[in-house]
Write a protein that holds these residues in place. Structure first.
Motif, PDB file in Angstrom:
ATOM      1  N   ASP A  40       0.866  -1.165   0.155  1.00 47.02           N
ATOM      2  CA  ASP A  40       0.071  -0.005  -0.026  1.00 47.02           C
ATOM      3  C   ASP A  40       0.951   1.282   0.032  1.00 47.02           C
ATOM      4  OD1 ASP A  40      -1.966   2.054   0.450  1.00 47.02           O
ATOM      5  OD2 ASP A  40      -2.886   0.852   2.070  1.00 47.02           O
ATOM      6  N   PRO A  41       0.872   1.944  -1.099  1.00 42.94           N
ATOM      7  CA  PRO A  41       1.647   3.242  -1.126  1.00 42.94           C
ATOM      8  C   PRO A  41       1.464   4.498   0.146  1.00 42.94           C
ATOM      9  CG  PRO A  41       0.209   3.258  -2.964  1.00 42.94           C
ATOM     10  CD  PRO A  41       0.000   1.959  -2.227  1.00 42.94           C
ATOM     11  N   ARG A  42      -0.017   4.000   0.736  1.00 40.90           N
ATOM     12  CA  ARG A  42      -0.167   5.055   1.656  1.00 40.90           C
ATOM     13  C   ARG A  42       0.479   4.628   3.045  1.00 40.90           C
ATOM     14  NH1 ARG A  42      -6.729   4.321   0.862  1.00 40.90           N
ATOM     15  NH2 ARG A  42      -5.620   2.104   0.700  1.00 40.90           N
ATOM     16  N   THR A  43       0.909   3.481   3.130  1.00 39.23           N
ATOM     17  CA  THR A  43       1.465   3.149   4.444  1.00 39.23           C
ATOM     18  C   THR A  43       2.734   4.015   4.471  1.00 39.23           C
ATOM     19  OG1 THR A  43       0.958   0.704   4.157  1.00 39.23           O
ATOM     20  CG2 THR A  43       2.742   1.235   5.521  1.00 39.23           C
ATOM     21  N   PRO A  44       2.934   4.654   5.972  1.00 33.98           N
ATOM     22  CA  PRO A  44       4.185   5.409   6.095  1.00 33.98           C
ATOM     23  C   PRO A  44       5.276   4.429   6.089  1.00 33.98           C
ATOM     24  CG  PRO A  44       2.499   5.757   7.850  1.00 33.98           C
ATOM     25  CD  PRO A  44       2.001   4.571   6.926  1.00 33.98           C
ATOM     26  N   VAL A  45       6.545   5.121   5.580  1.00 32.61           N
ATOM     27  CA  VAL A  45       7.890   4.111   5.308  1.00 32.61           C
ATOM     28  C   VAL A  45       8.198   3.477   6.613  1.00 32.61           C
ATOM     29  CG1 VAL A  45       9.420   6.128   5.696  1.00 32.61           C
ATOM     30  CG2 VAL A  45       9.940   4.311   4.146  1.00 32.61           C
ATOM     31  N   VAL A  46       8.060   4.040   7.641  1.00 32.08           N
ATOM     32  CA  VAL A  46       8.525   3.447   8.827  1.00 32.08           C
ATOM     33  C   VAL A  46       7.749   2.318   9.287  1.00 32.08           C
ATOM     34  CG1 VAL A  46       6.959   4.917  10.441  1.00 32.08           C
ATOM     35  CG2 VAL A  46       9.137   4.057  11.210  1.00 32.08           C
ATOM     36  N   ILE A  47       6.421   2.255   8.882  1.00 30.18           N
ATOM     37  CA  ILE A  47       5.550   1.166   9.047  1.00 30.18           C
ATOM     38  C   ILE A  47       6.081  -0.092   8.154  1.00 30.18           C
ATOM     39  CG2 ILE A  47       3.199   0.015   9.140  1.00 30.18           C
ATOM     40  CD1 ILE A  47       3.856   2.040  11.649  1.00 30.18           C
ATOM     41  N   ARG A  48       6.200   0.364   6.809  1.00 27.15           N
ATOM     42  CA  ARG A  48       6.434  -0.472   5.721  1.00 27.15           C
ATOM     43  C   ARG A  48       7.937  -1.021   5.980  1.00 27.15           C
ATOM     44  NH1 ARG A  48       7.001   2.752   0.834  1.00 27.15           N
ATOM     45  NH2 ARG A  48       4.867   3.232   1.367  1.00 27.15           N
ATOM     46  N   ALA A  49       8.803  -0.281   6.613  1.00 24.10           N
ATOM     47  CA  ALA A  49      10.092  -0.979   7.087  1.00 24.10           C
ATOM     48  C   ALA A  49       9.847  -2.148   8.155  1.00 24.10           C
ATOM     49  CB  ALA A  49      11.002  -0.263   7.406  1.00 24.10           C
ATOM     50  N   HIS A  50       9.146  -1.662   9.153  1.00 22.65           N
ATOM     51  CA  HIS A  50       8.925  -2.840  10.224  1.00 22.65           C
ATOM     52  C   HIS A  50       8.272  -3.902   9.619  1.00 22.65           C
ATOM     53  CE1 HIS A  50      10.446  -0.768  13.803  1.00 22.65           C
ATOM     54  NE2 HIS A  50      10.063   0.202  13.243  1.00 22.65           N
ATOM     55  N   ALA A  51       7.115  -3.658   8.836  1.00 23.49           N
ATOM     56  CA  ALA A  51       6.366  -4.804   8.126  1.00 23.49           C
ATOM     57  C   ALA A  51       7.173  -5.918   7.698  1.00 23.49           C
ATOM     58  CB  ALA A  51       5.222  -4.454   7.325  1.00 23.49           C
ATOM     59  N   ARG A  74      15.647  -5.438   2.045  1.00 27.10           N
ATOM     60  CA  ARG A  74      14.663  -4.397   1.643  1.00 27.10           C
ATOM     61  C   ARG A  74      14.047  -3.680   2.771  1.00 27.10           C
ATOM     62  NH1 ARG A  74       9.482  -7.369  -0.916  1.00 27.10           N
ATOM     63  NH2 ARG A  74       8.833  -4.932  -0.906  1.00 27.10           N
ATOM     64  N   ALA A  75      13.848  -3.978   3.809  1.00 29.40           N
ATOM     65  CA  ALA A  75      13.767  -3.240   4.935  1.00 29.40           C
ATOM     66  C   ALA A  75      14.938  -2.097   5.346  1.00 29.40           C
ATOM     67  CB  ALA A  75      13.341  -4.129   6.383  1.00 29.40           C
ATOM     68  N   LEU A  76      16.020  -2.690   5.145  1.00 29.04           N
ATOM     69  CA  LEU A  76      17.199  -1.941   5.633  1.00 29.04           C
ATOM     70  C   LEU A  76      17.160  -0.815   4.734  1.00 29.04           C
ATOM     71  CD1 LEU A  76      19.741  -1.440   7.422  1.00 29.04           C
ATOM     72  CD2 LEU A  76      20.971  -2.951   6.096  1.00 29.04           C
ATOM     73  N   GLY A  77      16.973  -1.232   3.437  1.00 31.68           N
ATOM     74  CA  GLY A  77      17.053   0.074   2.447  1.00 31.68           C
ATOM     75  C   GLY A  77      16.011   1.053   2.639  1.00 31.68           C
ATOM     76  N   LEU A  78      14.747   0.688   2.962  1.00 30.53           N
ATOM     77  CA  LEU A  78      13.975   1.715   3.234  1.00 30.53           C
ATOM     78  C   LEU A  78      14.170   2.590   4.508  1.00 30.53           C
ATOM     79  CD1 LEU A  78      10.346  -0.164   2.645  1.00 30.53           C
ATOM     80  CD2 LEU A  78      11.079   1.873   1.747  1.00 30.53           C
ATOM     81  N   ALA A  79      14.679   1.737   5.496  1.00 33.94           N
ATOM     82  CA  ALA A  79      15.071   2.481   6.868  1.00 33.94           C
ATOM     83  C   ALA A  79      15.919   3.487   6.555  1.00 33.94           C
ATOM     84  CB  ALA A  79      15.445   1.425   7.926  1.00 33.94           C
ATOM     85  N   VAL A  80      17.230   3.138   5.988  1.00 35.12           N
ATOM     86  CA  VAL A  80      18.302   4.085   5.641  1.00 35.12           C
ATOM     87  C   VAL A  80      17.863   5.204   4.603  1.00 35.12           C
ATOM     88  CG1 VAL A  80      20.467   4.198   4.391  1.00 35.12           C
ATOM     89  CG2 VAL A  80      19.942   2.218   5.976  1.00 35.12           C
ATOM     90  N   GLU A  81      17.041   4.829   3.419  1.00 35.53           N
ATOM     91  CA  GLU A  81      16.638   5.955   2.738  1.00 35.53           C
ATOM     92  C   GLU A  81      15.710   6.822   3.292  1.00 35.53           C
ATOM     93  OE1 GLU A  81      14.004   6.275  -1.354  1.00 35.53           O
ATOM     94  OE2 GLU A  81      15.018   4.275  -0.884  1.00 35.53           O
ATOM     95  N   GLY A  82      14.928   6.441   4.139  1.00 37.24           N
ATOM     96  CA  GLY A  82      13.679   7.011   4.847  1.00 37.24           C
ATOM     97  C   GLY A  82      14.400   7.986   5.822  1.00 37.24           C
TER      98      GLY A  82
END
Length: 344
Positions: A40-51, A74-82
């Motif tokens: 879901d693109p509406r999911t905040p990046v922080v929740i997406r990373a934890h998911a 993938r989670a690490l990439g999101l967390a670092v980018e975000g």
């Protein structure tokens, strides 16, 4: 916590529901929530990373270490980018759930360390845990970090370090009031105590601790932990009855043929409350009918006749728990665990 009616809840509530479902071994239901959050693109990046971290943890608990590593990456990439340029979203000590991009980075690194451990690469685990230590600020990332540190130590036969890390995890989980984290931490501590036991009295005490953890997991509905604790207790009961010392490690039930072999027997790295290392998984059929329930109860009665406290009862308890987990898993998870199934 209640995990009913989460379909329209906020992303944070859906993520915490998925975490709870995973702790109960309801991997298929958890995956449905997690995949929806990730897509879901509406999911905040922080929740997406934890998911993604949670999804990876569930794959790892089912034996999919290589798959889990890709998802953790993938989670690490999101967390670092975000977190780039977002100082306000870095770790905040004392936050109840530790849900921020810094914690997501720590969780992903710990997950990758567990993935590496599951594939026999202890050096990579060490490097990843060192990186994670910088970001593991809140209680939950710290407890997860200690779990994998203890598991790496057990893989090396470093029982003193394993005892120290598992004891610290017990204390931090108790202080935070997280029952699931506390049960997992106590299981690691009990496994370590069993391996350190030098005489029959100490071995009997460790066996009692493992039985207590299995009962606590059952009371809390934590089926994967009940499975692990029951199998570990069965192995300890066999050793105690035989008058032999505990083996130098505890074999994971989730090691797969694709995992890199390692001379040490290791504790299964789950990093999110899944089964730690226990002896080889029994061959069982998933529960699919009332008839199978009745048959399994009869098998338990027959096998434990005259040995109500022996290893057979504990192994059957573990078999029942595992059959429940298989029944609650997606087809992919059942295949990873050796339980068959069709479809993607």
């Amino acid at each position: 916590m209640s995990v009913v009616g989460t379909g329209r809840a906020e992303p944070l509530a859906r993520w915490t529901a998925a975490v709870a479902l995973g702790g109960q071994g309801r991997y298929a239901a958890a995956a449905a929530l997690l995949k929806e959050l990730v897509r879901d693109p509406r999911t905040p990046v922080v929740i997406r990373a934890h998911a993604l971290v949670t999804w990876a943890s569930h794959l790892r608990q089912q034996g999919g270490h290589a798959r889990a590593a890709r998802v953790d990456g993938r989670a690490l990439g999101l967390a670092v980018e975000g977190s780039a340029g977002a100082a306000a979203d870095l770790p905040q000590p004392g936050a109840d759930l530790c849900v921020d991009l810094g914690s997501a980075r720590a969780d992903a690194l710990v997950g990758l360390a567990a993935d590496a451990l599951g594939q026999g690469d202890l050096g990579a685990s060490d490097r990843l845990l060192t990186r994670a230590d910088t970001w593991a600020v809140g209680w939950r990332p710290r407890v997860r970090l200690r779990w994998v540190r203890a598991e790496v130590a057990l893989a090396r036969g470093d029982l003193d370090t394993a005892a120290r890390e598992s004891a610290a995890a017990v204390a931090e989980s108790a202080a935070a009031g997280s029952r699931r984290h506390l049960v997992k931490s106590r299981l690691l501590a009990a496994v370590t105590a069993r391996l350190r036991a030098a005489d029959p009295t100490a071995r009997a005490a460790a066996l009692a601790d493992l039985d207590a953890v299995a009962a606590q997991a059952a009371d809390a509905g934590l089926v994967p932990l009940r499975w692990a604790a029951s199998l570990a207790a069965a192995d300890a009961a066999d050793a105690l009855d035989a008058g032999t010392a505990a083996p130098p490690g505890v074999r994971s039930p989730l090691r797969r043929s694709g995992a890199k072999p390692h001379p040490s027997v290791i504790v299964c790295p789950t990093a999110d409350g899944g089964p730690p290392g226990v002896p080889g998984r029994p061959s069982i059929r998933p529960i699919g009918s009332d008839e199978s329930h009745d048959r399994r109860r009869e098998e338990v009665r027959e096998s434990t006749n005259g040995a109500p406290d022996g290893a057979p009862r504990r192994r059957h308890a573990a078999s029942i728990a595992l059959s429940v987990i298989l029944d609650r898993s997606e087809a992919r998870g059942r295949r990873l665990m050796g339980g068959g199934g069709v479809g993607a």
